[in-house]
Write an enzyme that holds these catalytic residues in place. Structure first.
Site, PDB file in Angstrom:
ATOM      1  N   LYS A   1     -23.660 -15.371  20.589  1.00 26.61           N
ATOM      2  CA  LYS A   1     -24.773 -15.509  21.657  1.00 26.61           C
ATOM      3  C   LYS A   1     -25.926 -16.411  21.215  1.00 26.61           C
ATOM      4  O   LYS A   1     -27.062 -15.859  20.877  1.00 26.61           O
ATOM      5  CB  LYS A   1     -25.186 -14.146  22.158  1.00 26.61           C
ATOM      6  CG  LYS A   1     -24.218 -13.170  22.666  1.00 26.61           C
ATOM      7  CD  LYS A   1     -24.633 -12.098  23.254  1.00 26.61           C
ATOM      8  CE  LYS A   1     -25.233 -11.354  22.577  1.00 26.61           C
ATOM      9  NZ  LYS A   1     -25.732 -10.174  23.605  1.00 26.61           N
TER      10      LYS A   1
ATOM     11  N   GLY B   1     -19.709  -2.102  14.673  1.00 26.33           N
ATOM     12  CA  GLY B   1     -19.157  -2.924  15.685  1.00 26.33           C
ATOM     13  C   GLY B   1     -17.898  -3.923  15.378  1.00 26.33           C
ATOM     14  O   GLY B   1     -17.154  -4.355  16.033  1.00 26.33           O
TER      15      GLY B   1
ATOM     16  N   ASP C   1     -26.179 -12.182  17.497  1.00 24.30           N
ATOM     17  CA  ASP C   1     -27.123 -12.598  18.603  1.00 24.30           C
ATOM     18  C   ASP C   1     -28.441 -12.938  18.107  1.00 24.30           C
ATOM     19  O   ASP C   1     -28.584 -14.407  17.771  1.00 24.30           O
ATOM     20  CB  ASP C   1     -27.485 -11.113  19.321  1.00 24.30           C
ATOM     21  CG  ASP C   1     -28.546 -11.247  20.404  1.00 24.30           C
ATOM     22  OD1 ASP C   1     -28.490 -12.236  21.100  1.00 24.30           O
ATOM     23  OD2 ASP C   1     -28.843 -10.143  20.907  1.00 24.30           O
TER      24      ASP C   1
HETATM   25  P1  IMP Z   1     -28.476  -9.376  15.845  1.00 23.87           P
HETATM   26  O1  IMP Z   1     -29.492  -9.465  17.014  1.00 23.87           O
HETATM   27  O2  IMP Z   1     -27.714 -10.735  15.822  1.00 23.87           O
HETATM   28  O3  IMP Z   1     -29.053  -8.981  14.559  1.00 23.87           O
HETATM   29  O4  IMP Z   1     -27.399  -8.433  16.231  1.00 23.87           O
HETATM   30  C1  IMP Z   1     -27.512  -7.166  15.889  1.00 23.87           C
HETATM   31  C2  IMP Z   1     -26.394  -6.258  16.541  1.00 23.87           C
HETATM   32  O5  IMP Z   1     -26.892  -6.060  17.804  1.00 23.87           O
HETATM   33  C3  IMP Z   1     -25.099  -6.669  16.522  1.00 23.87           C
HETATM   34  O6  IMP Z   1     -24.406  -6.557  15.205  1.00 23.87           O
HETATM   35  C4  IMP Z   1     -24.522  -5.901  17.542  1.00 23.87           C
HETATM   36  O7  IMP Z   1     -24.077  -4.590  16.768  1.00 23.87           O
HETATM   37  C5  IMP Z   1     -25.522  -5.640  18.532  1.00 23.87           C
HETATM   38  N1  IMP Z   1     -25.591  -6.620  19.775  1.00 23.87           N
HETATM   39  C6  IMP Z   1     -26.144  -7.455  19.934  1.00 23.87           C
HETATM   40  N2  IMP Z   1     -25.903  -8.112  21.072  1.00 23.87           N
HETATM   41  C7  IMP Z   1     -24.960  -7.330  21.614  1.00 23.87           C
HETATM   42  C8  IMP Z   1     -24.113  -7.166  22.829  1.00 23.87           C
HETATM   43  O8  IMP Z   1     -24.191  -7.991  23.715  1.00 23.87           O
HETATM   44  N3  IMP Z   1     -23.277  -6.074  22.976  1.00 23.87           N
HETATM   45  C9  IMP Z   1     -23.085  -5.236  21.994  1.00 23.87           C
HETATM   46  N4  IMP Z   1     -23.902  -5.255  20.936  1.00 23.87           N
HETATM   47  C10 IMP Z   1     -24.884  -6.264  20.528  1.00 23.87           C
HETATM   48 MG    MG Z   2     -23.181  -4.536  14.985  1.00 24.88          MG
END
Ligand code: IMP
Ligand code: MG
Length: 184
Positions: free
Chosen positions: A134, A44, A106
């Site tokens: 987020k 991403g 996130d």
């Molecule tokens: P984390 O939950 O902060 O560990 O995020 C993990 C991964 O989930 C991020 O690097 C994104 O690749 C994916 N992700 C989280 N939220 C979104 C979203 O709203 N759209 C697309 N990918 C997301």
């Molecule tokens: Mg990611």
């Protein structure tokens, strides 16, 4: 902004993103990083990173680029908490300033893992840059040092971000609205 796919509602335009990325690059440049290593989190982070490193170059920031691929177990849109390295970087980080570049912050579990890993390996500093923050989804205690945009708990796509492998190529960030009863 050009119209996107029907189920992707534009949230941040390509123009807004470009302005924001330029601002972030000048902030990073002002921090005067030493022996900077930009670590791009796949998949991403690729588009944000491509724009950010070019803006950093315009600010006379020299850097090296590495890639890391991390995976968290869990369902499609929610991470379980367990993160592992799928593909590691190929250089030493000891004593260096590291900038970890990803798409979304996130739950924070992925980036907390990545930052802790680089600090454990002896990085002098490990800063985090994300396109979208987020805060409502946060489960780990972590904040990004550089944030493009903060948004509510939408599922966003485009500018590197996907929904079931689709929409990474969009030049803007939009909210993905899955069709009721339909796939994706
Ligand atoms: P984390 O939950 O902060 O560990 O995020 C993990 C991964 O989930 C991020 O690097 C994104 O690749 C994916 N992700 C989280 N939220 C979104 C979203 O709203 N759209 C697309 N990918 C997301
Ligand atoms: Mg990611």
């Amino acid at each position: 902004m050009s119209a996107g796919p029907a189920n992707v509602k534009p949230l941040f335009s390509a123009e807004e993103i470009a302005t924001r990325v330029a601002t972030l690059a000048s902030e990073i440049a002002a921090s005067e990083p030493k022996r900077l290593l930009a670590i791009i989190v796949l998949k991403g982070g690729f588009m944000f990173a491509a724009d950010l490193v070019r803006e950093l170059a315009l600010n006379n920031v020299r850097l090296e680029i590495e890639f890391i691929s991390l995976s968290s177990y869990g369902t499609r849109q929610r991470t379980s908490g367990e993160v592992r390295v799928v593909r590691d970087i190929e250089v030493e980080v000891a004593g260096r300033d590291v900038l970890i570049i990803d798409d979304v912050l996130d739950s924070g579990l992925t980036l907390k893992f990545a930052r802790d890993l680089m600090l454990t390996r002896g990085a002098r500093r490990a800063a985090i840059a994300v396109m979208v923050n987020k805060p409502a989804g946060r489960r780990a205690q972590i904040e990004a040092d550089y944030v493009g945009f903060t948004c509510p708990d939408y599922f966003v796509v485009g500018y590197g971000m996907d929904a079931a492998h689709a929409w990474r190529e969009l030049p803007f960030v939009g909210v993905f609205e899955s069709t009721p009863g339909g796939a994706g």
